[in-house]
Design a protein around this motif. Structure first.
Motif, PDB file in Angstrom:
ATOM      1  N   TRP A   1      40.367  33.905  45.562  1.00 56.44           N
ATOM      2  CA  TRP A   1      42.441  34.572  45.445  1.00 56.44           C
ATOM      3  C   TRP A   1      43.119  34.431  46.216  1.00 56.44           C
ATOM      4  O   TRP A   1      44.238  34.139  46.360  1.00 56.44           O
ATOM      5  CB  TRP A   1      42.217  35.774  44.298  1.00 56.44           C
ATOM      6  CG  TRP A   1      41.727  35.091  42.788  1.00 56.44           C
ATOM      7  CD1 TRP A   1      41.748  34.059  42.128  1.00 56.44           C
ATOM      8  CD2 TRP A   1      41.678  35.635  41.454  1.00 56.44           C
ATOM      9  NE1 TRP A   1      40.953  34.722  41.399  1.00 56.44           N
ATOM     10  CE2 TRP A   1      42.037  35.482  40.454  1.00 56.44           C
ATOM     11  CE3 TRP A   1      42.283  37.485  41.133  1.00 56.44           C
ATOM     12  CZ2 TRP A   1      41.498  36.075  39.119  1.00 56.44           C
ATOM     13  CZ3 TRP A   1      42.431  37.905  40.825  1.00 56.44           C
ATOM     14  CH2 TRP A   1      41.899  37.334  38.803  1.00 56.44           C
ATOM     15  N   MET A   2      42.983  35.286  47.477  1.00 57.97           N
ATOM     16  CA  MET A   2      43.201  36.082  48.520  1.00 57.97           C
ATOM     17  C   MET A   2      43.769  33.969  49.820  1.00 57.97           C
ATOM     18  O   MET A   2      44.144  34.262  50.501  1.00 57.97           O
ATOM     19  CB  MET A   2      42.961  37.089  49.379  1.00 57.97           C
ATOM     20  CG  MET A   2      43.369  38.427  48.409  1.00 57.97           C
ATOM     21  SD  MET A   2      42.386  39.857  49.212  1.00 57.97           S
ATOM     22  CE  MET A   2      42.933  41.399  47.865  1.00 57.97           C
TER      23      MET A   2
ATOM     24  N   SER B   1      51.365  33.440  44.797  1.00 61.00           N
ATOM     25  CA  SER B   1      50.718  33.504  46.504  1.00 61.00           C
ATOM     26  C   SER B   1      51.457  32.362  46.834  1.00 61.00           C
ATOM     27  O   SER B   1      51.329  33.032  49.008  1.00 61.00           O
ATOM     28  CB  SER B   1      49.455  33.150  45.519  1.00 61.00           C
ATOM     29  OG  SER B   1      49.032  31.693  45.407  1.00 61.00           O
TER      30      SER B   1
ATOM     31  N   GLY C   1      46.514  41.840  51.705  1.00 66.74           N
ATOM     32  CA  GLY C   1      46.449  41.888  50.212  1.00 66.74           C
ATOM     33  C   GLY C   1      45.307  43.245  49.370  1.00 66.74           C
ATOM     34  O   GLY C   1      43.885  43.053  50.423  1.00 66.74           O
TER      35      GLY C   1
ATOM     36  N   GLN D   1      49.168  37.453  42.278  1.00 65.28           N
ATOM     37  CA  GLN D   1      48.085  36.683  43.086  1.00 65.28           C
ATOM     38  C   GLN D   1      47.929  35.655  42.537  1.00 65.28           C
ATOM     39  O   GLN D   1      48.206  35.390  41.490  1.00 65.28           O
ATOM     40  CB  GLN D   1      46.527  37.586  42.340  1.00 65.28           C
ATOM     41  CG  GLN D   1      46.605  38.853  42.975  1.00 65.28           C
ATOM     42  CD  GLN D   1      45.288  39.996  43.131  1.00 65.28           C
ATOM     43  OE1 GLN D   1      44.404  39.051  44.325  1.00 65.28           O
ATOM     44  NE2 GLN D   1      44.651  40.687  42.068  1.00 65.28           N
TER      45      GLN D   1
END
Ligand code: NAD
Length: 499
Positions: free
Chosen positions: A158-159, A469, A222, A464
């Motif tokens: 996700w990051m 993002s 994050g 997120q």
């Protein structure tokens, strides 16, 4: 015993700090690896490598960056079984659940393939005579990420997927409890064609986190994990001038109205309360039936479902409902919270304290527990238990049920089960929680929407994945441009409005 490593500049690098963490197999309780805990110097070396590699990556056109993600998706699908097995072995969750962990990350990578489109800026033609205004999205530089143990594949992806596809380099500090899958993901990205240095994985603990927070080259942080650490990381990162988003703990309430389909609500509660042994930030940990009649009908349906849950190691087959919790300390903490619930007057309707599994006596298994008559002053209500323990708080009315969710300090997820559209609509409009389910117990949005809680479940102002993002991992530059045939008027001394 295996010694794990860091992933720096495309290579596996042994730890040099002489400090190690223990990685367990939660099902057996055995130690299966040592993970090196990076020193400040090691983290700084990783950041410098990332900073060196980043400008060339940012200058690579977005379509080519997206193609690396395309290939990464292919490799994730190819290696799905290998990744899921490694994930279950270190985390304890069942294999289908581990596959879901990889899959939900993979879907964000798929979303990121659209980056050339998502990063497009805005353009105003002829905003003034011969003047155009345009905005572009540019990468931040080196970004940092700190992730929790409970989704060791999904949350790192996700990051780093949006960060990298936007042209940043990323330094990931995964959880020291289950670091193998993040290291495997880094290898796969090298195989997919990512230049060395663009994804660095440094293993570690607070020392590594502090090194990221205090390094001037790191532009953004994050974080996903527990609320006390989220709030520390947010305050420290912001004080050091970084862009920071931190996602914290949760206490998710599921309101059950008298008109709900009670079998459907009970099924939903069992899956959402006990799946992954309750170690999900979107787990339902509080059931709120409205009215004593509703509560009695719900409990009557919950008890047999909970008593027949299959608890076992991921190797026991795909039909296990949940596995062990992550460490012996986590198990101890959960059981002492259960004891506090009894001491403070809650009724333990399903008692899992004696649960034990033949052949796995040293594993970190916790039986399923159900409490009734929980009140909001009890520790089992006030604290995030993060285990297979569901608390029932009986509400006298819809307004009281809504109040429980709204007055709780956390605001990650919530759900309402009802057949009445008007009640559902009122609930979704008024509740101060970030993700809401209507007859859906775990309302985790898909990759093209965004994920994030409210109140003490999130710090910072962007969510997120999804469009947020791309905003988080880029900064906007706005250009006002004139290509004159000749600037004949001389200097301008007023702050001009366009006419
Ligand atoms: P944690 O806070 O213990 O650890 C998270 C990360 O922070 C790890 O990488 C860890 O090494 C690091 N860390 C731990 N203590 C630290 C300290 N004192 N200083 C600096 N860094 C530190 O969380 P966890 O136990 O790994 O994960 C479970 C928690 O994460 C739960 O509270 C859960 O609700 C939350 N969570 C939230 C979300 C969300 O999106 N809101 C998602 C998943 C998990």
């Amino acid at each position: 015993m295996e010694d794990l490593y860091h992933h720096i500049n495309g290579k596996r690098v042994s730890g040099g700090s002489d400090r190690f963490g223990t990685v367990f197999n939660p099902a057996t309780g055995e130690t299966q690896a040592r993970v090196p805990l990076a020193s400040k110097d090691e983290v700084e070396a990783a950041i410098s490598g990332a900073a060196e590699a980043q400008p060339a990556w940012a200058a690579t056109n977005p379509q080519r960056r997206a193609r690396v993600m395309m290939e990464f998706v292919r490799l994730l699908n190819r290696d799905m079984d290998r990744l899921s097995e490694a994930l279950s072995r270190e985390h304890g969750k069942t294999l289908p659940d581990a596959r879901g962990d990889v899959q939900r990350g993979l879907e964000v990578v798929e979303f990121c393939i659209g980056a050339p489109h998502l990063m497009k800026g805005e353009f105003t033609d002829s905003a003034g005579p011969g003047i155009d205004i345009y905005s572009m999205r540019q990468p931040l530089g080196v970004c940092g990420g700190i992730t929790p143990f409970n989704f060791p594949a999904m949350i790192p992806m996700w990051m780093f997927a949006p960060a990298i596809v936007c042209g940043n380099a990323f330094v990931l500090k995964p959880s020291e409890r289950d670091p193998s899958v993040p290291l495997m993901l880094a290898d796969l990205l090298v195989e997919a064609g990512l230049p060395n240095g663009i994804l660095q994985v440094v293993n570690g603990d607070r020392e590594a986190v502090d090194a990221l927070l205090h390094n001037g080259m790191v532009q953004s942080i994050g974080f996903v994990g527990s609320t006390p650490v989220a709030s520390y990381v947010y305050a420290t990162g912001c004080a050091n001038g970084k862009r920071v988003q931190c996602f914290g703990g949760a206490k998710n309430h599921m309101i059950v109205m008298p008109d709900a389909d009670m079998d459907q609500a009970a099924d939903a509660l069992v899956g959402a309360g006990y799946g992954a042994a309750g170690e999900r930030c979107m787990a339902v940990s509080v059931a709120v039936p409205v009215g004593d009649g509703t509560a009695d009908r719900l409990i009557e349906r919950l008890v047999p479902r909970i008593e027949t849950l299959k608890i076992g190691p991921y190797t026991a087959g795909e039909d296990m409902d949940f596995g062990p919790v992550v460490t012996a300390e986590a198990k101890q903490r959960i059981l002492s919270l259960v004891d506090s619930g009894i001491a403070q007057g809650a009724e333990l309707v399903v008692d899992g304290r004696d649960f034990s599994l033949q052949g796995y006596e040293n594993g970190f298994f916790v039986g399923a527990h159900l409490f009734d008559h929980v009140t909001t002053d009890m520790d089992i209500y006030r604290q995030e238990i993060f285990g297979p323990v569901l608390s029932t708080v009986r509400a006298r009315s819809y307004e009281e049920a809504l109040g429980f969710a709204m007055n709780n300090e956390y605001g990650n997820g919530t759900a309402i089960f009802t057949r009445d559209g008007d009640t559902a609509r009122d609930f979704t409009n008024r509740v101060n929680v970030g993700m809401v389910g209507v007859n859906v117990p775990i309302p985790v949005p898909l990759a093209y929407h965004t994920f994030g809680g409210w109140k003490k479940s999130a710090f910072g102002d962007l969510n997120q994945h999804g469009p947020d993002s791309i905003r988080f991992y880029t900064r906007t530059k706005t250009v006002t441009s004139r290509w004159p045939s000749g600037l004949k008027e001389g200097g301008e001394f007023h702050f001009k409005a366009m006419d």
